[in-house]
Design a protein around this motif. Structure first.
Motif, PDB file in Angstrom:
ATOM      1  N   ILE A 188       0.849  -1.194   0.000  1.00  0.00           N
ATOM      2  CA  ILE A 188       0.000   0.000   0.000  1.00  0.00           C
ATOM      3  C   ILE A 188       0.886   1.245   0.000  1.00  0.00           C
ATOM      4  O   ILE A 188       1.783   1.348   0.823  1.00  0.00           O
ATOM      5  CB  ILE A 188      -0.930   0.001   1.226  1.00  0.00           C
ATOM      6  CG1 ILE A 188      -1.911  -1.157   1.114  1.00  0.00           C
ATOM      7  CG2 ILE A 188      -1.661   1.324   1.351  1.00  0.00           C
ATOM      8  CD1 ILE A 188      -2.887  -1.245   2.255  1.00  0.00           C
ATOM      9  N   LEU A 190       2.084   4.307   1.231  1.00  0.00           N
ATOM     10  CA  LEU A 190       1.798   4.827   2.568  1.00  0.00           C
ATOM     11  C   LEU A 190       1.511   6.324   2.589  1.00  0.00           C
ATOM     12  O   LEU A 190       0.977   6.835   3.553  1.00  0.00           O
ATOM     13  CB  LEU A 190       2.973   4.513   3.504  1.00  0.00           C
ATOM     14  CG  LEU A 190       3.204   3.031   3.748  1.00  0.00           C
ATOM     15  CD1 LEU A 190       4.473   2.814   4.551  1.00  0.00           C
ATOM     16  CD2 LEU A 190       2.027   2.437   4.490  1.00  0.00           C
ATOM     17  N   GLY A 191       1.889   7.012   1.517  1.00  0.00           N
ATOM     18  CA  GLY A 191       1.679   8.460   1.534  1.00  0.00           C
ATOM     19  C   GLY A 191       0.285   8.891   1.111  1.00  0.00           C
ATOM     20  O   GLY A 191      -0.034  10.063   1.144  1.00  0.00           O
ATOM     21  N   PHE A 194      -5.851   9.444   3.732  1.00  0.00           N
ATOM     22  CA  PHE A 194      -6.863   8.494   4.181  1.00  0.00           C
ATOM     23  C   PHE A 194      -8.267   9.056   4.032  1.00  0.00           C
ATOM     24  O   PHE A 194      -9.239   8.350   4.143  1.00  0.00           O
ATOM     25  CB  PHE A 194      -6.609   8.097   5.644  1.00  0.00           C
ATOM     26  CG  PHE A 194      -6.620   9.260   6.587  1.00  0.00           C
ATOM     27  CD1 PHE A 194      -7.804   9.693   7.129  1.00  0.00           C
ATOM     28  CD2 PHE A 194      -5.450   9.933   6.905  1.00  0.00           C
ATOM     29  CE1 PHE A 194      -7.825  10.778   7.993  1.00  0.00           C
ATOM     30  CE2 PHE A 194      -5.461  11.015   7.767  1.00  0.00           C
ATOM     31  CZ  PHE A 194      -6.655  11.440   8.305  1.00  0.00           C
ATOM     32  N   GLU A 269      -9.312   2.019   4.533  1.00  0.00           N
ATOM     33  CA  GLU A 269      -9.447   1.369   5.834  1.00  0.00           C
ATOM     34  C   GLU A 269      -8.088   1.195   6.522  1.00  0.00           C
ATOM     35  O   GLU A 269      -7.943   1.429   7.712  1.00  0.00           O
ATOM     36  CB  GLU A 269     -10.067  -0.002   5.597  1.00  0.00           C
ATOM     37  CG  GLU A 269     -10.776  -0.595   6.773  1.00  0.00           C
ATOM     38  CD  GLU A 269     -11.332  -1.948   6.404  1.00  0.00           C
ATOM     39  OE1 GLU A 269     -10.806  -2.933   6.929  1.00  0.00           O
ATOM     40  OE2 GLU A 269     -12.250  -2.019   5.562  1.00  0.00           O
ATOM     41  N   MET A 270      -7.100   0.801   5.710  1.00  0.00           N
ATOM     42  CA  MET A 270      -5.768   0.556   6.257  1.00  0.00           C
ATOM     43  C   MET A 270      -5.082   1.852   6.660  1.00  0.00           C
ATOM     44  O   MET A 270      -4.446   1.934   7.703  1.00  0.00           O
ATOM     45  CB  MET A 270      -4.892  -0.122   5.208  1.00  0.00           C
ATOM     46  CG  MET A 270      -5.131  -1.575   5.033  1.00  0.00           C
ATOM     47  SD  MET A 270      -4.720  -2.507   6.496  1.00  0.00           S
ATOM     48  CE  MET A 270      -3.051  -2.985   6.150  1.00  0.00           C
ATOM     49  N   LEU A 271      -5.198   2.863   5.794  1.00  0.00           N
ATOM     50  CA  LEU A 271      -4.448   4.098   6.030  1.00  0.00           C
ATOM     51  C   LEU A 271      -5.002   4.865   7.217  1.00  0.00           C
ATOM     52  O   LEU A 271      -4.294   5.578   7.902  1.00  0.00           O
ATOM     53  CB  LEU A 271      -4.475   4.974   4.783  1.00  0.00           C
ATOM     54  CG  LEU A 271      -3.734   4.391   3.591  1.00  0.00           C
ATOM     55  CD1 LEU A 271      -4.015   5.183   2.342  1.00  0.00           C
ATOM     56  CD2 LEU A 271      -2.233   4.372   3.860  1.00  0.00           C
TER      57      LEU A 271
ATOM     58  N   THR B  27      -9.165  -4.627   0.518  1.00  0.00           N
ATOM     59  CA  THR B  27      -9.098  -3.480   1.433  1.00  0.00           C
ATOM     60  C   THR B  27      -7.878  -3.549   2.338  1.00  0.00           C
ATOM     61  O   THR B  27      -7.697  -2.702   3.196  1.00  0.00           O
ATOM     62  CB  THR B  27     -10.350  -3.431   2.324  1.00  0.00           C
ATOM     63  OG1 THR B  27     -10.498  -4.702   2.944  1.00  0.00           O
ATOM     64  CG2 THR B  27     -11.574  -3.114   1.527  1.00  0.00           C
ATOM     65  N   ASN B  30       0.052  -5.120   2.532  1.00  0.00           N
ATOM     66  CA  ASN B  30       1.081  -4.994   3.553  1.00  0.00           C
ATOM     67  C   ASN B  30       1.558  -3.551   3.639  1.00  0.00           C
ATOM     68  O   ASN B  30       1.560  -2.824   2.662  1.00  0.00           O
ATOM     69  CB  ASN B  30       2.208  -6.006   3.349  1.00  0.00           C
ATOM     70  CG  ASN B  30       3.008  -5.728   2.120  1.00  0.00           C
ATOM     71  OD1 ASN B  30       3.641  -4.687   2.040  1.00  0.00           O
ATOM     72  ND2 ASN B  30       2.975  -6.619   1.148  1.00  0.00           N
ATOM     73  N   LEU B  31       1.904  -3.138   4.834  1.00  0.00           N
ATOM     74  CA  LEU B  31       2.283  -1.743   5.062  1.00  0.00           C
ATOM     75  C   LEU B  31       3.800  -1.579   5.115  1.00  0.00           C
ATOM     76  O   LEU B  31       4.317  -0.655   5.712  1.00  0.00           O
ATOM     77  CB  LEU B  31       1.655  -1.236   6.356  1.00  0.00           C
ATOM     78  CG  LEU B  31       0.146  -1.027   6.298  1.00  0.00           C
ATOM     79  CD1 LEU B  31      -0.417  -0.679   7.647  1.00  0.00           C
ATOM     80  CD2 LEU B  31      -0.216   0.068   5.311  1.00  0.00           C
ATOM     81  N   LEU B  75       9.027   5.775   3.735  1.00  0.00           N
ATOM     82  CA  LEU B  75       8.116   5.167   2.768  1.00  0.00           C
ATOM     83  C   LEU B  75       8.835   4.201   1.831  1.00  0.00           C
ATOM     84  O   LEU B  75       8.203   3.491   1.064  1.00  0.00           O
ATOM     85  CB  LEU B  75       7.420   6.245   1.934  1.00  0.00           C
ATOM     86  CG  LEU B  75       6.656   7.313   2.717  1.00  0.00           C
ATOM     87  CD1 LEU B  75       5.986   8.289   1.774  1.00  0.00           C
ATOM     88  CD2 LEU B  75       5.610   6.677   3.614  1.00  0.00           C
ATOM     89  N   TYR B 160       9.968  10.714  -5.059  1.00  0.00           N
ATOM     90  CA  TYR B 160       8.964  10.736  -3.993  1.00  0.00           C
ATOM     91  C   TYR B 160       7.599  11.133  -4.557  1.00  0.00           C
ATOM     92  O   TYR B 160       6.596  10.506  -4.277  1.00  0.00           O
ATOM     93  CB  TYR B 160       9.409  11.736  -2.931  1.00  0.00           C
ATOM     94  CG  TYR B 160       8.530  11.815  -1.711  1.00  0.00           C
ATOM     95  CD1 TYR B 160       8.793  11.026  -0.604  1.00  0.00           C
ATOM     96  CD2 TYR B 160       7.438  12.682  -1.660  1.00  0.00           C
ATOM     97  CE1 TYR B 160       8.001  11.098   0.528  1.00  0.00           C
ATOM     98  CE2 TYR B 160       6.636  12.762  -0.541  1.00  0.00           C
ATOM     99  CZ  TYR B 160       6.927  11.971   0.554  1.00  0.00           C
ATOM    100  OH  TYR B 160       6.129  12.039   1.664  1.00  0.00           O
ATOM    101  N   THR B 164       4.416   8.638  -4.518  1.00  0.00           N
ATOM    102  CA  THR B 164       3.419   8.864  -3.472  1.00  0.00           C
ATOM    103  C   THR B 164       2.274   9.760  -3.920  1.00  0.00           C
ATOM    104  O   THR B 164       1.235   9.809  -3.277  1.00  0.00           O
ATOM    105  CB  THR B 164       4.028   9.544  -2.225  1.00  0.00           C
ATOM    106  OG1 THR B 164       4.451  10.847  -2.601  1.00  0.00           O
ATOM    107  CG2 THR B 164       5.196   8.762  -1.666  1.00  0.00           C
ATOM    108  N   GLU B 166       2.301  12.950  -3.852  1.00  0.00           N
ATOM    109  CA  GLU B 166       2.349  14.279  -3.244  1.00  0.00           C
ATOM    110  C   GLU B 166       3.744  14.890  -3.375  1.00  0.00           C
ATOM    111  O   GLU B 166       4.705  14.186  -3.651  1.00  0.00           O
ATOM    112  CB  GLU B 166       1.902  14.254  -1.793  1.00  0.00           C
ATOM    113  CG  GLU B 166       2.736  13.378  -0.901  1.00  0.00           C
ATOM    114  CD  GLU B 166       2.120  13.214   0.476  1.00  0.00           C
ATOM    115  OE1 GLU B 166       1.112  13.863   0.770  1.00  0.00           O
ATOM    116  OE2 GLU B 166       2.657  12.434   1.253  1.00  0.00           O
ATOM    117  N   ARG B 395       3.597  16.505   5.700  1.00  0.00           N
ATOM    118  CA  ARG B 395       3.627  15.111   6.124  1.00  0.00           C
ATOM    119  C   ARG B 395       4.575  14.866   7.290  1.00  0.00           C
ATOM    120  O   ARG B 395       4.438  13.902   8.018  1.00  0.00           O
ATOM    121  CB  ARG B 395       4.061  14.223   4.947  1.00  0.00           C
ATOM    122  CG  ARG B 395       2.991  13.322   4.457  1.00  0.00           C
ATOM    123  CD  ARG B 395       3.566  12.173   3.677  1.00  0.00           C
ATOM    124  NE  ARG B 395       3.992  11.109   4.560  1.00  0.00           N
ATOM    125  CZ  ARG B 395       3.172  10.246   5.130  1.00  0.00           C
ATOM    126  NH1 ARG B 395       1.891  10.322   4.933  1.00  0.00           N
ATOM    127  NH2 ARG B 395       3.632   9.304   5.918  1.00  0.00           N
TER     128      ARG B 395
END
Lengths: 273, 446
Positions: A188, A190-191, A194, A269-271, B27, B30-31, B75, B160, B164, B166, B395
């Motif tokens: 995912i 991450l940035g 949400f 949901e995760m973020l 939904t 992995n993070l 990240l 970046y 991402t 942004e 951020r």
């Protein structure tokens, strides 16, 4: 003169009859009630095999414990449960059928239909006609034609799509198995924010061995629009996930049911944590 | 007519068929940070590089600076360069994606360095999606060879941004107060450095005490508080020219200055007879406006990103809390209602959040809340820490932390730290001396 009029009447009548018989939506009364039998198999979705997010896990385990207690009770009762896979093959006594029919008619309202249709078999679903599917139809045509310049309309189609997940050609445990595979492959981004409604839909065609024949992002035009940076990032990560998971481990039977897959990627949901 | 029937029936049957598609909602995932390989940048024609440039080892340093930037963002996970199979040259021209997939890289960065006829350094870089086997970004940048570090930062920002969605924050600088000497005779100097701690420079000599430096969004000007003849006042300093001037002609002490987001105004506190209120001053016209008039201490003002609102802290309720008002001083509303004291509110450049320091049961917290006061989240807790400042993309927060002094009074050192909005990625920013009161600049290359 007389002959041609009668002929015309005859043909017209014939055509009307033909339409009435062949086109399902001309019938006012839905033919759903008769086939909807498998009421007892509800709530599998609540016991889905994959562990939920850490916070939710405790709650699920509580529910599981409660369910276990219930199960002990049901063991003593006569077995009602019909096989998960092919409910259409199980013959039922006519009387029972009639009873269920009556019950159905009393209960019928759009919400109920949505719940119930989840349990019906593939074959039955094709016969079903309910208001939710109109939404699906409209959604489909929107996808093809609608001008997707405006962000708002984009979100509207997304929201509609989320409500239309009635047709499960596969069982829930099979669905869970696919989900678990994709979860592992998906990093995912991450940035991502949400608080934005971001949903990427990927349509894939699979071969019999589970390898991916083709995959594409629906709404791929949105990827290259200005101001849709987050959507593009999410879409690309989803495409990578699909590629990394190729080939998918699919059930050995029922290829027809899962050869076309649509994955809806949503990281909200995760973020949110 | 035939066509009509044909389309009518085909739509009828087509849509029926489409119901067969199985839809699955994904939904979770992995993070883990994204695994990325950063190939060494190679010198295209080494003979054109002077001996000095060769000694700098730009090819290695470039990728090292980029790797460090991305790693610190939390990240990305940089795959160990020792495991790279392909040479830098081939990776840049036409990589064999299988070689990179083998070491589990999902993204790969390659680049080359050229010295052109005008003796400028030309840096080319490419960003590759290893999984989908395609190039997703490519860019060439020119500069004098000395500013290779900035090029590396700009490339980091591009990566970046592309991964991402942004804006990045690597091509930025941080201003802070460098502290040295014993506690009772502390020398405080203004210092400036790149966001990764390189290129540290001092802007003042340390004769006067300086506090709370803040960047103008355009990043050429700094406003800060300094003690001159024992009176604390707000000053303006132009980094390029070194020009320093007093802000406003107030008959007392002024402190806690900050620029508005368009850089046209300075907002600050002015204290007189034990009461402090908030004032703003237009930099061009020098017009001063009083925004609050309350017999309590109102301080630490900060403009919202659109300039329509101001957040500040005040003890008008009996304890220090955070308030929001319109930029003309009307409609004052308290937004912090949790236990403890709240101070130093700063509005995020994105506009959605306000960062603050919270003191509760003897501990200091850095946290964020939405601009209406809901959704309070504490990111980090420590013995003493305060003064958060936002990265330009909203951020990451930078703040300073003071270690507990030993009983002898020694050992109280202060240092700079950064934390991102997830609260997990906390890192120290190394400075040559003790450091406090950091402030982040805007993007330099904007």
């Amino acid at each position: 003169m007389y002959r041609s009029v009668s002929l015309s009447v005859l043909f017209h009548l014939g055509f009307v009859l033909l339409t009435a018989l062949t086109l399902p939506f001309v019938k006012k009364e839905p033919i759903t009630a008769q086939q909807l039998i498998a009421i007892d198999i509800i709530q599998i979705s609540e016991k889905t095999q994959i562990p939920f997010a850490p916070k939710a896990r405790e709650i699920i385990e509580k529910i599981k414990k409660e369910k276990k207690k219930e199960r002990v009770v049901t063991k003593q009762a006569p077995p009602k449960v019909t096989p998960k896979e092919k409910p259409k093959l199980v013959p039922l006594p006519d009387k029972l059928k009639l009873k269920k029919q009556e019950e159905k008619k009393k209960k019928q309202n759009p919400k109920e239909v949505k719940e119930l249709s989840r349990q019906s078999s593939e074959f039955e679903k094709k016969e079903l006609f309910d208001p939710n599917k109109i939404a699906a139809l409209i959604d489909k045509s929107k996808e093809e034609t609608a001008d997707i310049q405006k962000k708002q309309s984009l979100e509207a189609t997304q929201n509609q799509d989320q409500t239309v997940n009635l047709n499960k050609g596969i069982t829930l445990s099979q669905e869970d198995a696919i989900k678990a595979q994709i979860y592992k492959c998906w990093n995912i981004p991450l940035g991502l924010p949400f608080d934005q409604n971001l949903l990427v839909r990927i349509r894939m065609k699979l071969r019999q061995d589970g390898s991916i024949l083709s995959s594409e992002v629906l709404d791929h035009r949105r990827m290259n629009q200005p101001g849709q940076g987050y959507y593009k990032v999410l879409a690309e990560s989803a495409l990578r996930a699909v590629k990394l998971c190729d080939p998918l481990k699919m059930p050995s039977t029922g290829y027809e049911k899962w050869k076309d897959l649509q994955l809806n990627f949503d990281a909200k949901e995760m973020l949110r944590g | 007519m035939k066509k009509f029937y044909f389309t009518f029936f085909s739509i009828l049957f087509f849509t029926h068929a489409s119901f067969a598609v199985v839809k699955i909602d994904i939904t979770r995932g992995n993070l883990e940070p994204l695994p990325i390989a950063i190939s060494k940048f190679y010198m295209d024609d080494p003979s054109k590089f002077s001996a000095e440039l060769k000694a700098l080892k730009l090819d290695e340093k470039m990728s090292e600076v980029i790797s460090n930037n991305l790693k610190r963002s939390g990240l990305f996970r940089i795959i160990d360069p020792k495991s790279y199979i392909q040479s830098a040259r081939i990776a840049h021209a036409k990589p064999t994606f299988q070689d990179w997939a083998l070491i589990k890289a999902q993204i790969m960065v390659s680049g080359k360095l050229v010295i052109d006829k005008k003796k400028r350094l030309r840096v080319e870089f490419r960003l590759w999606d290893v999984v989908n086997t395609k190039e997703i970004e490519g860019l060439a940048l020119f500069a004098t060879p000395n500013s290779w570090r900035r090029i590396a930062h700009i490339i980091s920002d591009k990566i970046y941004e592309r991964m991402t969605g942004e804006l990045g924050y690597f091509d930025t600088r941080i201003i802070y107060v460098a502290e040295s000497g014993p506690k009772d005779q502390r020398v405080k100097k203004l210092a400036i450095m790149d966001q990764d701690g390189a290129n540290n420079k001092y802007l003042t000599l340390g004769n006067e005490l300086v506090l709370t430096p803040r960047f103008n969004p355009a990043s050429q000007m700094i406003t800060y508080m300094s003690y001159f003849k024992n009176l604390p006042r707000v000053y303006l300093l132009n980094i390029e020219t070194g020009m320093q001037e007093l802000v406003g002609d107030f008959p007392g002490m002024t402190f806690a200055p900050r620029f508005s987001s368009d850089g046209r105004k300075i907002i600050m506190s002015f204290a007189k007879d034990g009461n402090s209120d908030i004032y703003s001053m237009d930099i061009k016209s020098r017009l001063v406006e009083q925004l609050t008039s309350h017999p309590s201490i109102d301080t630490s003002p900060s403009y919202s990103s659109d300039g329509k609102y101001i957040t500040f802290n005040s003890d008008r309720s009996g304890a220090q809390q955070i308030y929001v008002m319109k930029s003309d001083g009307s409609k004052v509303k308290r937004i912090s209602f949790g236990q403890g004291l709240y101070g130093t509110p700063v509005w995020s450049p994105r506009g959605d959040l306000i960062a603050f320091t919270k003191i509760f049961k003897g501990n200091f917290y850095i946290g964020v809340m939405r601009s209406d006061g809901t959704g309070e989240r504490l990111l980090t807790q420590n013995y003493y820490q305060e003064a958060p400042s936002w990265s330009p993309n909203g951020r990451v927060l930078i703040f300073y932390r003071e270690a507990k002094a030993k009983k002898s009074g020694l050992g109280a050192s202060s240092s700079l730290w950064s934390i991102d909005l997830t609260g997990y990625n906390e890192r120290q920013i190394k400075t040559p001396t003790d450091a406090s009161d950091p402030a982040w600049s805007g993007l330099l290359s904007k």
